[in-house]
Scaffold this motif. Structure first.
Motif, PDB file in Angstrom:
ATOM      1  N   ASP A 210       0.151  -1.297   4.191  1.00  0.00           N
ATOM      2  CA  ASP A 210      -1.215  -1.786   4.018  1.00  0.00           C
ATOM      3  C   ASP A 210      -1.804  -2.296   5.332  1.00  0.00           C
ATOM      4  O   ASP A 210      -3.025  -2.394   5.469  1.00  0.00           O
ATOM      5  CB  ASP A 210      -1.246  -2.894   2.962  1.00  0.00           C
ATOM      6  CG  ASP A 210      -2.656  -3.212   2.502  1.00  0.00           C
ATOM      7  OD1 ASP A 210      -3.417  -2.250   2.253  1.00  0.00           O
ATOM      8  OD2 ASP A 210      -2.992  -4.391   2.404  1.00  0.00           O
TER       9      ASP A 210
ATOM     10  N   HIS B  60      -7.581   5.931   0.755  1.00  0.00           N
ATOM     11  CA  HIS B  60      -6.952   5.009  -0.187  1.00  0.00           C
ATOM     12  C   HIS B  60      -7.139   5.574  -1.590  1.00  0.00           C
ATOM     13  O   HIS B  60      -8.099   6.293  -1.857  1.00  0.00           O
ATOM     14  CB  HIS B  60      -7.578   3.621  -0.101  1.00  0.00           C
ATOM     15  CG  HIS B  60      -7.383   2.965   1.229  1.00  0.00           C
ATOM     16  ND1 HIS B  60      -6.260   2.260   1.548  1.00  0.00           N
ATOM     17  CD2 HIS B  60      -8.169   2.946   2.329  1.00  0.00           C
ATOM     18  CE1 HIS B  60      -6.368   1.815   2.787  1.00  0.00           C
ATOM     19  NE2 HIS B  60      -7.522   2.217   3.283  1.00  0.00           N
ATOM     20  N   ALA B  61      -6.254   5.214  -2.476  1.00  0.00           N
ATOM     21  CA  ALA B  61      -6.344   5.688  -3.860  1.00  0.00           C
ATOM     22  C   ALA B  61      -6.405   4.501  -4.805  1.00  0.00           C
ATOM     23  O   ALA B  61      -5.809   3.455  -4.549  1.00  0.00           O
ATOM     24  CB  ALA B  61      -5.139   6.549  -4.202  1.00  0.00           C
ATOM     25  N   ALA B  62      -7.141   4.693  -5.884  1.00  0.00           N
ATOM     26  CA  ALA B  62      -7.207   3.684  -6.938  1.00  0.00           C
ATOM     27  C   ALA B  62      -7.067   4.422  -8.267  1.00  0.00           C
ATOM     28  O   ALA B  62      -7.589   5.524  -8.435  1.00  0.00           O
ATOM     29  CB  ALA B  62      -8.521   2.929  -6.896  1.00  0.00           C
ATOM     30  N   PHE B  63      -6.341   3.840  -9.187  1.00  0.00           N
ATOM     31  CA  PHE B  63      -6.113   4.465 -10.478  1.00  0.00           C
ATOM     32  C   PHE B  63      -6.662   3.570 -11.575  1.00  0.00           C
ATOM     33  O   PHE B  63      -6.479   2.365 -11.543  1.00  0.00           O
ATOM     34  CB  PHE B  63      -4.605   4.692 -10.708  1.00  0.00           C
ATOM     35  CG  PHE B  63      -4.004   5.623  -9.702  1.00  0.00           C
ATOM     36  CD1 PHE B  63      -3.987   6.983  -9.928  1.00  0.00           C
ATOM     37  CD2 PHE B  63      -3.480   5.134  -8.514  1.00  0.00           C
ATOM     38  CE1 PHE B  63      -3.446   7.850  -8.996  1.00  0.00           C
ATOM     39  CE2 PHE B  63      -2.923   5.992  -7.580  1.00  0.00           C
ATOM     40  CZ  PHE B  63      -2.903   7.352  -7.822  1.00  0.00           C
ATOM     41  N   VAL B  64      -7.336   4.172 -12.513  1.00  0.00           N
ATOM     42  CA  VAL B  64      -7.876   3.440 -13.658  1.00  0.00           C
ATOM     43  C   VAL B  64      -7.112   3.910 -14.886  1.00  0.00           C
ATOM     44  O   VAL B  64      -7.027   5.113 -15.149  1.00  0.00           O
ATOM     45  CB  VAL B  64      -9.387   3.707 -13.840  1.00  0.00           C
ATOM     46  CG1 VAL B  64      -9.920   2.968 -15.048  1.00  0.00           C
ATOM     47  CG2 VAL B  64     -10.145   3.309 -12.588  1.00  0.00           C
ATOM     48  N   ARG B  65      -6.554   2.959 -15.606  1.00  0.00           N
ATOM     49  CA  ARG B  65      -5.784   3.303 -16.797  1.00  0.00           C
ATOM     50  C   ARG B  65      -6.601   3.017 -18.043  1.00  0.00           C
ATOM     51  O   ARG B  65      -7.394   2.086 -18.085  1.00  0.00           O
ATOM     52  CB  ARG B  65      -4.494   2.494 -16.825  1.00  0.00           C
ATOM     53  CG  ARG B  65      -3.582   2.821 -15.650  1.00  0.00           C
ATOM     54  CD  ARG B  65      -2.323   2.033 -15.732  1.00  0.00           C
ATOM     55  NE  ARG B  65      -1.643   2.358 -16.982  1.00  0.00           N
ATOM     56  CZ  ARG B  65      -0.338   2.488 -17.109  1.00  0.00           C
ATOM     57  NH1 ARG B  65       0.418   2.311 -16.070  1.00  0.00           N
ATOM     58  NH2 ARG B  65       0.190   2.760 -18.266  1.00  0.00           N
TER      59      ARG B  65
END
Length: 66
Positions: A27, A36-41
């Motif tokens: 980081d 950058h990656a972001a995940f939404v569950r």
């Protein structure tokens, strides 16, 4: 008398730098072209996603893909 096996103290060479604040984390790195990656569950277990409207996210500055 040294303890061997389960419960024995594990000597690790990386501990000192992290404890003293000199550790280097991924980081902390910035490379050219890095993203950058972001995940939404889903809050619903086993739900079927029938569609995603990504237009608002794609319109934001700095967003490469959705």
């Amino acid at each position: 008398m040294a303890i061997e096996g389960i419960g024995a103290r594990a000597l690790r060479k990386e501990d000192k730098r992290f404890i003293t604040g000199k550790g280097r984390y991924t980081d902390d790195m910035v490379l050219p072209g890095m993203g950058h990656a972001a995940f939404v569950r889903s809050p619903h277990a086993h739900a079927k996603v029938t569609g995603i409207d990504a237009s608002a996210a794609l319109a934001m500055p700095g967003v490469d893909a959705v």
